[in-house]
Design a protein around this motif. Structure first.
Motif, PDB file in Angstrom:
ATOM      1  N   UNK A 168       0.825  -1.207   0.000  1.00 58.28           N
ATOM      2  CA  UNK A 168       0.000   0.000   0.000  1.00 58.28           C
ATOM      3  C   UNK A 168       0.859   1.258   0.000  1.00 58.28           C
ATOM      4  N   UNK A 169       1.942   1.242   0.754  1.00 55.23           N
ATOM      5  CA  UNK A 169       2.829   2.411   0.809  1.00 55.23           C
ATOM      6  C   UNK A 169       3.457   2.650  -0.563  1.00 55.23           C
ATOM      7  N   UNK A 170       3.914   1.581  -1.186  1.00 58.62           N
ATOM      8  CA  UNK A 170       4.499   1.707  -2.531  1.00 58.62           C
ATOM      9  C   UNK A 170       3.466   2.232  -3.518  1.00 58.62           C
ATOM     10  N   UNK A 171       2.246   1.684  -3.469  1.00 55.28           N
ATOM     11  CA  UNK A 171       1.197   2.119  -4.401  1.00 55.28           C
ATOM     12  C   UNK A 171       0.822   3.576  -4.161  1.00 55.28           C
ATOM     13  N   UNK A 172       0.730   3.977  -2.883  1.00 61.81           N
ATOM     14  CA  UNK A 172       0.396   5.361  -2.573  1.00 61.81           C
ATOM     15  C   UNK A 172       1.470   6.327  -3.030  1.00 61.81           C
ATOM     16  N   UNK A 173       2.737   5.930  -2.873  1.00 64.41           N
ATOM     17  CA  UNK A 173       3.844   6.774  -3.320  1.00 64.41           C
ATOM     18  C   UNK A 173       3.839   6.908  -4.836  1.00 64.41           C
ATOM     19  N   UNK A 174       3.563   5.804  -5.530  1.00 68.27           N
ATOM     20  CA  UNK A 174       3.495   5.859  -6.994  1.00 68.27           C
ATOM     21  C   UNK A 174       2.359   6.775  -7.445  1.00 68.27           C
ATOM     22  N   UNK A 175       1.220   6.662  -6.784  1.00 68.42           N
ATOM     23  CA  UNK A 175       0.075   7.502  -7.153  1.00 68.42           C
ATOM     24  C   UNK A 175       0.371   8.983  -6.928  1.00 68.42           C
ATOM     25  N   UNK A 194      -9.518  -4.534  -0.291  1.00 68.74           N
ATOM     26  CA  UNK A 194     -10.013  -3.180  -0.030  1.00 68.74           C
ATOM     27  C   UNK A 194      -9.279  -2.500   1.122  1.00 68.74           C
ATOM     28  N   UNK A 195      -8.818  -3.289   2.091  1.00 69.19           N
ATOM     29  CA  UNK A 195      -8.027  -2.699   3.170  1.00 69.19           C
ATOM     30  C   UNK A 195      -6.721  -2.132   2.665  1.00 69.19           C
ATOM     31  N   UNK A 196      -6.070  -2.885   1.793  1.00 68.87           N
ATOM     32  CA  UNK A 196      -4.811  -2.416   1.197  1.00 68.87           C
ATOM     33  C   UNK A 196      -5.048  -1.171   0.348  1.00 68.87           C
ATOM     34  N   UNK A 197      -6.120  -1.160  -0.421  1.00 70.09           N
ATOM     35  CA  UNK A 197      -6.439   0.007  -1.249  1.00 70.09           C
ATOM     36  C   UNK A 197      -6.695   1.242  -0.387  1.00 70.09           C
ATOM     37  N   UNK A 198      -7.376   1.037   0.741  1.00 66.22           N
ATOM     38  CA  UNK A 198      -7.665   2.166   1.638  1.00 66.22           C
ATOM     39  C   UNK A 198      -6.372   2.733   2.217  1.00 66.22           C
ATOM     40  N   UNK A 199      -5.430   1.866   2.562  1.00 67.48           N
ATOM     41  CA  UNK A 199      -4.140   2.350   3.066  1.00 67.48           C
ATOM     42  C   UNK A 199      -3.384   3.108   1.979  1.00 67.48           C
ATOM     43  N   UNK A 200      -3.426   2.606   0.750  1.00 70.85           N
ATOM     44  CA  UNK A 200      -2.737   3.294  -0.342  1.00 70.85           C
ATOM     45  C   UNK A 200      -3.291   4.696  -0.539  1.00 70.85           C
ATOM     46  N   UNK A 227      -4.657   6.549   1.757  1.00 73.30           N
ATOM     47  CA  UNK A 227      -4.202   7.351   2.901  1.00 73.30           C
ATOM     48  C   UNK A 227      -2.762   7.812   2.702  1.00 73.30           C
ATOM     49  N   UNK A 228      -1.895   6.918   2.232  1.00 73.79           N
ATOM     50  CA  UNK A 228      -0.496   7.273   1.961  1.00 73.79           C
ATOM     51  C   UNK A 228      -0.418   8.379   0.912  1.00 73.79           C
ATOM     52  N   UNK A 229      -1.165   8.230  -0.168  1.00 72.09           N
ATOM     53  CA  UNK A 229      -1.144   9.221  -1.243  1.00 72.09           C
ATOM     54  C   UNK A 229      -1.582  10.587  -0.740  1.00 72.09           C
ATOM     55  N   UNK A 230      -2.629  10.597   0.086  1.00 73.57           N
ATOM     56  CA  UNK A 230      -3.139  11.882   0.596  1.00 73.57           C
ATOM     57  C   UNK A 230      -2.091  12.557   1.490  1.00 73.57           C
ATOM     58  N   UNK A 231      -1.469  11.795   2.381  1.00 72.40           N
ATOM     59  CA  UNK A 231      -0.440  12.388   3.243  1.00 72.40           C
ATOM     60  C   UNK A 231       0.726  12.931   2.409  1.00 72.40           C
ATOM     61  N   UNK A 232       1.139  12.186   1.405  1.00 65.73           N
ATOM     62  CA  UNK A 232       2.287  12.615   0.605  1.00 65.73           C
ATOM     63  C   UNK A 232       1.976  13.891  -0.182  1.00 65.73           C
ATOM     64  N   UNK A 233       0.743  14.034  -0.616  1.00 67.07           N
ATOM     65  CA  UNK A 233       0.365  15.259  -1.318  1.00 67.07           C
ATOM     66  C   UNK A 233       0.409  16.460  -0.371  1.00 67.07           C
ATOM     67  N   UNK A 234       0.013  16.239   0.872  1.00 61.25           N
ATOM     68  CA  UNK A 234       0.090  17.327   1.871  1.00 61.25           C
ATOM     69  C   UNK A 234       1.538  17.717   2.104  1.00 61.25           C
ATOM     70  N   UNK A 235       2.426  16.733   2.197  1.00 56.58           N
ATOM     71  CA  UNK A 235       3.835  17.008   2.498  1.00 56.58           C
ATOM     72  C   UNK A 235       4.537  17.732   1.355  1.00 56.58           C
ATOM     73  N   UNK A 236       4.083  17.505   0.152  1.00 52.98           N
ATOM     74  CA  UNK A 236       4.737  18.123  -0.985  1.00 52.98           C
ATOM     75  C   UNK A 236       4.072  19.401  -1.463  1.00 52.98           C
ATOM     76  N   UNK A 237       2.987  19.804  -0.788  1.00 49.38           N
ATOM     77  CA  UNK A 237       2.223  20.975  -1.250  1.00 49.38           C
ATOM     78  C   UNK A 237       2.882  22.269  -0.812  1.00 49.38           C
TER      79      UNK A 237
END
Length: 283
Positions: free
Chosen positions: A33-40, A265-271, A273-283
């Motif tokens: 999930x972390x990898x997928x969120x980072x890619x997204x 679906x649990x893994x997708x939900x974590x991904x 969440x990761x994507x959203x946090x990373x967008x905040x950090x890079x904004x």
């Protein structure tokens, strides 16, 4: 792609005036999930495995470390491997053979003098092996097995002058500080002391780390990054997303028994969440 180092990711974030997200890995699904969120999000991330997670896996670091590293190597995102909240010296020494480029050595429960002594020894050991070492000063609190801690109580937060002395005495590469957050928060209600973050940034020559970020609202995190935070740790928010999605799926499908059906679906939900946090950090 090949694993990158945590030092590279934090250095890049520091130059760009942003922060890198560090996300807790408990299961293979967390790493995926972390990898997928980072890619997204099109952003780098840190896969971090805590001592508590190692205990969950029977005390053996190698299997979960190998799994996380394998996920990172087939991902298109820049990912590093970090060993978090290490108290055991045996576990600290297992970091290098398993490919970790960084560790967070946690002597925060010790007296100041003993903390300095233990952390300085961990730093010497790490630097001899090219390992980036993070430590903690102040009381973030909220870890499993600890008494509840008021993040706003007197004496809890990190003192800038003490932080400067601590960094000088230990030689740490990054410093986790107590500025109003707490581990294991399931509601995002924490209020950070941004004035203190700024004073800590000015007092110490190393990057600052925010632990307990799951309980911090996006606006507070963005402001913390603007004030000087360079590594943002997230754990509970992933578990909240995973458990919520799994619970919802099982409620709708009570006769299901195949774990692939509800962990997906649990893994997708974590991904997400990761994507959203990373967008905040890079904004």
């Amino acid at each position: 792609m090949p694993l990158v180092t945590t030092a590279e990711l934090i250095s890049d974030a520091q130059r760009a005036g942003r922060a890198v997200g560090a996300f807790n890995v408990i299961t293979l699904e967390h790493a995926e999930a972390i990898a997928a969120g980072a890619e997204e999000a099109g952003a780098p991330a840190i896969l971090q495995i805590s001592e508590n997670a190692v205990k969950f896996h029977g005390g053996s670091l190698a299997p979960i470390a190998a799994a996380a590293a394998a996920v990172a190597r087939v991902s298109s995102a820049q990912l590093s491997l970090h060993l978090d909240h290490v108290v055991s010296e045996d576990l600290l020494r297992a970091a290098h053979p398993e490919g970790f480029s960084s560790v967070m050595f946690d002597a925060s429960k010790l007296t100041y003098g003993d903390n300095v002594k233990a952390t300085a020894a961990a730093v010497r050991w790490g630097h001899e092996r090219g390992i980036y070492v993070e430590a903690e000063l102040g009381k973030v609190g909220g870890k499993e097995g600890e008494k509840p801690l008021d993040a706003h109580a007197p004496g809890v937060r990190t003192d800038p002058a003490e932080a400067a002395a601590y960094v000088a005495e230990t030689g740490v590469d990054a410093l986790a500080v107590a500025v109003g957050s707490s581990h294991a928060m399931t509601e995002r209600t924490a209020t950070l002391d941004h004035d203190l973050i700024g004073r800590l940034r000015d007092a110490v020559p190393v990057p600052l780390v925010l632990h307990g970020s799951s309980g911090v609202p996006d606006t507070e995190i963005a402001a913390a990054v603007a004030s000087g935070m360079r590594k943002i740790n997230v754990g509970t928010a992933l578990n909240t997303a995973f458990t919520g999605a799994v619970r919802e799926w099982l409620t709708a499908n009570p006769a299901a028994v195949d774990p692939r059906k509800y962990t997906a679906p649990g893994r997708d939900a974590m991904a997400g969440t990761v994507s959203r946090f990373l967008r905040v950090l890079g904004s």
